[in-house]
Design a protein around this motif. Structure first.
Motif, PDB file in Angstrom:
ATOM      1  N   UNK A  32      55.277 104.344  13.483  1.00  0.00           N
ATOM      2  CA  UNK A  32      54.122 103.605  12.949  1.00  0.00           C
ATOM      3  C   UNK A  32      52.799 104.000  13.614  1.00  0.00           C
ATOM      4  N   UNK A  33      52.819 105.116  14.329  1.00  0.00           N
ATOM      5  CA  UNK A  33      51.613 105.620  14.999  1.00  0.00           C
ATOM      6  C   UNK A  33      51.276 106.992  14.430  1.00  0.00           C
ATOM      7  N   UNK A  34      50.035 107.159  13.985  1.00  0.00           N
ATOM      8  CA  UNK A  34      49.572 108.445  13.472  1.00  0.00           C
ATOM      9  C   UNK A  34      48.912 109.226  14.604  1.00  0.00           C
ATOM     10  N   UNK A  35      49.474 110.395  14.910  1.00  0.00           N
ATOM     11  CA  UNK A  35      48.854 111.300  15.871  1.00  0.00           C
ATOM     12  C   UNK A  35      47.979 112.276  15.084  1.00  0.00           C
ATOM     13  N   UNK A  36      46.678 112.189  15.271  1.00  0.00           N
ATOM     14  CA  UNK A  36      45.712 113.032  14.577  1.00  0.00           C
ATOM     15  C   UNK A  36      45.141 114.021  15.597  1.00  0.00           C
ATOM     16  N   UNK A  37      45.309 115.309  15.304  1.00  0.00           N
ATOM     17  CA  UNK A  37      44.928 116.343  16.263  1.00  0.00           C
ATOM     18  C   UNK A  37      43.835 117.237  15.692  1.00  0.00           C
ATOM     19  N   UNK A  38      42.711 117.291  16.383  1.00  0.00           N
ATOM     20  CA  UNK A  38      41.641 118.233  16.033  1.00  0.00           C
ATOM     21  C   UNK A  38      42.153 119.631  16.374  1.00  0.00           C
ATOM     22  N   UNK A  39      42.191 120.519  15.387  1.00  0.00           N
ATOM     23  CA  UNK A  39      42.986 121.735  15.529  1.00  0.00           C
ATOM     24  C   UNK A  39      42.169 123.008  15.315  1.00  0.00           C
ATOM     25  N   UNK A  40      41.213 123.209  16.204  1.00  0.00           N
ATOM     26  CA  UNK A  40      40.507 124.497  16.278  1.00  0.00           C
ATOM     27  C   UNK A  40      40.487 124.936  17.746  1.00  0.00           C
TER      28      UNK A  40
END
Length: 263
Positions: free
Chosen positions: A12-20
């Motif tokens: 139930x946790x969204x891991x959002x990763x800035x990917x540059x």
């Protein structure tokens, strides 16, 4: 589908990763637009209760704006630069600040400029002991434009914020903790586990209550106490007829764990 921002949902946790990572996760227009689209998706997904926002790689959370892209907007004129850069960045940080699901920044490295402004805007932040912060826009001959002149003074106080804004000098995680920019500093290898633990301790509570608290605090900070108390009352009124409040009260009286439905 663009991969400049990654999404992984577990427990139930969204891991959002800035990917540059090759660009120190610099915030180009594509990345900001992708992040905004993912927030729209997460907002309506009942299976996601909290968000952790971090950066790819070991060097940077985000080094800030993509300067070559921003420079091209400036060369096209003030109207273009304000529309494409300033408004886009302010919309991103305002969206994060007002999001009704808790957003936790896991600051894994450099958080300069726009990366620091994201940290200012989100609800909670945990920093790696390898993180580093800065407000370097002054070195470019400009003020911060993603909300940094407004949010940092509210977090740190006017004089401490102005010192950081006017010198542009980097500051360590301990300083970020001291001025209220982050909640905790942890060893680098413990960063994501600590962020997940914090998210788990929050999402055991009613999602309606969580959203109400975030809304009341975020809106109330920019108002006088009387207006803030009215917002607090309005958020309670939204909860009063809900299943979650009835369940919370019944569970308290019965001395049992509550089972919240989000309704």
């Amino acid at each position: 589908m663009s991969d400049v921002v990654l999404l992984d949902v577990r427990d139930r946790i969204a891991l959002v990763t800035l990917n540059r990572p090759q660009k120190l996760n610099a915030l180009n227009y594509e990345l900001i637009d992708r992040l905004m689209a993912l927030l729209d998706r997460i907002e309506v997904d009942a299976g996601v209760r909290a968000v952790i926002l971090t950066g790819a790689g070991d060097r940077a959370f985000s080094a800030g704006a993509d300067i070559p892209e921003f420079s091209a907007s400036v060369r096209r004129g003030t109207e273009t630069a304000v529309r494409d850069f300033v408004r886009r960045g302010q919309a991103m940080t305002s969206r994060l600040e007002a999001f009704r699901k808790p957003v936790i920044a896991a600051v894994n490295g450099i958080a300069f400029g726009g990366g620091c402004e994201i940290t200012e805007a989100v609800h909670l932040a945990i920093a790696s002991d390898k993180a580093m912060f800065a407000k370097p826009e002054i070195a470019l001959g400009m003020p911060p434009t993603f909300g940094g002149t407004q949010r940092l003074p509210r977090l740190a106080g006017r004089k401490r914020a102005l010192e950081l804004l006017l010198t542009g000098e980097p500051f360590a995680p301990a300083r970020a903790l001291e001025i209220g920019l982050v909640n905790r500093v942890v060893p680098h290898d413990e960063l994501l586990p600590a962020a997940r633990d914090l998210a788990a301790r929050i999402i055991r509570h009613s999602p309606l209550a969580i959203g109400g608290i975030i809304t009341a605090v975020t809106r109330g900070l920019n108002m006088g106490i009387a207006e803030g108390l009215q917002i607090e009352s309005e958020q309670f009124a939204r909860m009063a007829p809900s299943h979650d409040l009835g369940e919370g009260l019944a569970a308290w009286i019965a001395r049992r764990p509550p089972v919240y439905s989000g309704r």
